[in-house]
Write an enzyme that holds these catalytic residues in place. Structure first.
Site, PDB file in Angstrom:
ATOM      1  N   TYR A 137      -3.066   1.440   6.226  1.00 43.82           N
ATOM      2  CA  TYR A 137      -2.536   0.662   5.104  1.00 43.82           C
ATOM      3  C   TYR A 137      -1.062   1.012   4.920  1.00 43.82           C
ATOM      4  O   TYR A 137      -0.723   2.100   4.458  1.00 43.82           O
ATOM      5  CB  TYR A 137      -3.350   0.983   3.842  1.00 43.82           C
ATOM      6  CG  TYR A 137      -3.045   0.158   2.607  1.00 43.82           C
ATOM      7  CD1 TYR A 137      -2.083  -0.850   2.587  1.00 43.82           C
ATOM      8  CD2 TYR A 137      -3.759   0.384   1.428  1.00 43.82           C
ATOM      9  CE1 TYR A 137      -1.831  -1.591   1.446  1.00 43.82           C
ATOM     10  CE2 TYR A 137      -3.514  -0.351   0.281  1.00 43.82           C
ATOM     11  CZ  TYR A 137      -2.542  -1.330   0.294  1.00 43.82           C
ATOM     12  OH  TYR A 137      -2.308  -2.058  -0.854  1.00 43.82           O
ATOM     13  N   LYS A 165      -2.732  -2.992   7.763  1.00 46.39           N
ATOM     14  CA  LYS A 165      -2.557  -3.872   6.599  1.00 46.39           C
ATOM     15  C   LYS A 165      -1.124  -3.691   6.151  1.00 46.39           C
ATOM     16  O   LYS A 165      -0.742  -2.645   5.626  1.00 46.39           O
ATOM     17  CB  LYS A 165      -3.550  -3.469   5.505  1.00 46.39           C
ATOM     18  CG  LYS A 165      -3.312  -4.103   4.157  1.00 46.39           C
ATOM     19  CD  LYS A 165      -4.519  -3.872   3.266  1.00 46.39           C
ATOM     20  CE  LYS A 165      -4.232  -3.750   1.785  1.00 46.39           C
ATOM     21  NZ  LYS A 165      -3.499  -4.873   1.206  1.00 46.39           N
TER      22      LYS A 165
HETATM   23  O1  MN9 Z   1      -1.920  -5.417  -0.821  1.00 39.11           O
HETATM   24  C1  MN9 Z   1      -1.335  -6.732  -2.682  1.00 39.11           C
HETATM   25  N1  MN9 Z   1      -0.233  -5.873  -2.833  1.00 39.11           N
HETATM   26  C2  MN9 Z   1      -0.195  -4.966  -3.757  1.00 39.11           C
HETATM   27  C3  MN9 Z   1      -2.059  -6.411  -1.421  1.00 39.11           C
HETATM   28  O2  MN9 Z   1      -1.144  -4.719  -4.408  1.00 39.11           O
HETATM   29  C4  MN9 Z   1       1.079  -4.232  -3.955  1.00 39.11           C
HETATM   30  C5  MN9 Z   1      -0.837  -8.166  -2.674  1.00 39.11           C
HETATM   31  O3  MN9 Z   1      -1.909  -9.035  -2.527  1.00 39.11           O
HETATM   32  C6  MN9 Z   1      -0.021  -8.457  -3.914  1.00 39.11           C
HETATM   33  O4  MN9 Z   1      -0.689  -8.065  -5.070  1.00 39.11           O
HETATM   34  C7  MN9 Z   1       0.316  -9.920  -4.057  1.00 39.11           C
HETATM   35  C8  MN9 Z   1       1.360 -10.124  -5.136  1.00 39.11           C
HETATM   36  O5  MN9 Z   1       2.567  -9.505  -4.792  1.00 39.11           O
HETATM   37  O6  MN9 Z   1       0.772 -10.401  -2.855  1.00 39.11           O
END
Ligand code: MN9
Length: 306
Positions: A137, A165
């Site tokens: 990640y 990821k």
């Molecule tokens: O990892 C999410 N990132 C964070 C996935 O949580 C920092 C994203 O899905 C974001 O929440 C989304 C909005 O910026 O893209």
């Protein structure tokens, strides 16, 4: 192994909580079921969206177990097992394996300034403790470390490592990872960059808003596959309206509120993660209405085209 990821759209699930911030496993089961009924192709628990770093080890184990139970083999469940200590991460990884997750995923260790060799040793210990596919990640905004900077060649060459990821706006770095590690899937982490990341080689996606706007993600994927990049871009613009509206309120509190529109009440975030106030909820009601319109528009366009 590639089957597990493919072009799958994983929802990064929230961890529902009661008013006193206790984890609400019944609501988690309802949520997982509703997301699968909606069509999500995988569930990722205990990550940033799931407030994993704000939960105890015991809570995280319970969340993983309940998610696997609720998913009942319909879609893969991936558990985030990153922790401050190698010891805790190993405990989480072993529990995840015992409880039937399809894969585990992990941020690097936090707070202290470890060398890349030390970070690699942390990852290795967890990878070696179980027999599970592993997803690195990469979320530099929170961890202060970026796989793109290099030093993780040994880690990324391990056969257990099936994906990264990539929750980063660095698309050049993403493309370099795809080029350097063709056997490691690049999984998009920022929903607002799904299409651009696909353009540089990302395949699957794991995101906070994937469940909320699943139809839009599916449409983007289908339009792109059919060669309609302009059409896919139009859908990305719609996705980004939702993301922008949510980020303004705090994306994690926002998604907990919005999943209540189609799944289950998910309560507050665990402090110090902020929750919403009344005005925030009202603004998100408008974001939701706009999203419903955007889904309608996209559906109508896809009906005509398809
Ligand atoms: O990892 C999410 N990132 C964070 C996935 O949580 C920092 C994203 O899905 C974001 O929440 C989304 C909005 O910026 O893209």
């Amino acid at each position: 192994m590639t089957d597990l990821l493919g072009e799958r759209l994983f929802v990064a699930a929230v961890t529902p909580m009661r008013a006193d911030e206790a984890v609400d496993l019944d609501s988690l089961a309802t949520l997982v079921d509703a997301e699968i009924a909606r069509g999500v192709e995988g569930v990722y628990v205990g990550g940033s969206t799931g407030e994993g770093m704000l939960l105890s080890v015991e809570e995280r184990i319970a969340v993983g177990r309940e998610a696997v139970r609720a998913a009942a083999g319909r879609v893969p469940v991936v558990a985030h097992v990153g922790a401050m200590t190698t010891r805790d991460a190993v405990v989480l990884a072993r529990a995840a394996q015992r409880d039937g997750v399809a894969a585990i995923s992990m941020i690097p260790p936090l707070y202290y300034r470890y060398s890349t060799a030390e970070v690699t040793a942390h990852y290795r210990a967890v990878i070696d403790a179980v027999d599970l596919p592993f997803i690195v990640y990469n979320i530099p905004q929170f961890t202060g470390r970026d796989v793109v900077d290099g030093g993780y060649e040994e880690l990324l060459a391990l056969p257990q490592v099936i994906g990264i990821k990539h929750t980063s706006q660095n698309l050049f770095g993403a493309e370099r990872l795809v080029a350097r590690y063709p056997d490691v899937a690049l999984i998009n982490g920022f929903d607002e960059l799904y299409l651009p990341a696909r353009m540089v080689g990302a395949t699957a996606a794991i995101g906070t808003t994937v469940g909320l706007q699943l139809e839009l993600f599916r449409s983007m994927r289908a339009r792109e596959a059919a060669g309609d990049v302009e059409g896919a871009r139009a859908v990305q613009v719609r996705v980004n309206e939702t993301v922008e509206g949510m980020v303004q309120e705090g994306v994690f509190a926002a998604v907990k509120y919005l999943v209540g529109k189609y799944a289950v009440e998910c309560g507050p975030c665990r402090r110090p993660m902020p929750s919403l106030d009344q005005d925030g909820r009202a603004r998100l009601d408008a974001v939701w209405e706009r999203l419903l319109q955007n889904i309608e528009t996209t559906r109508a366009e896809d009906r005509i085209a398809g």
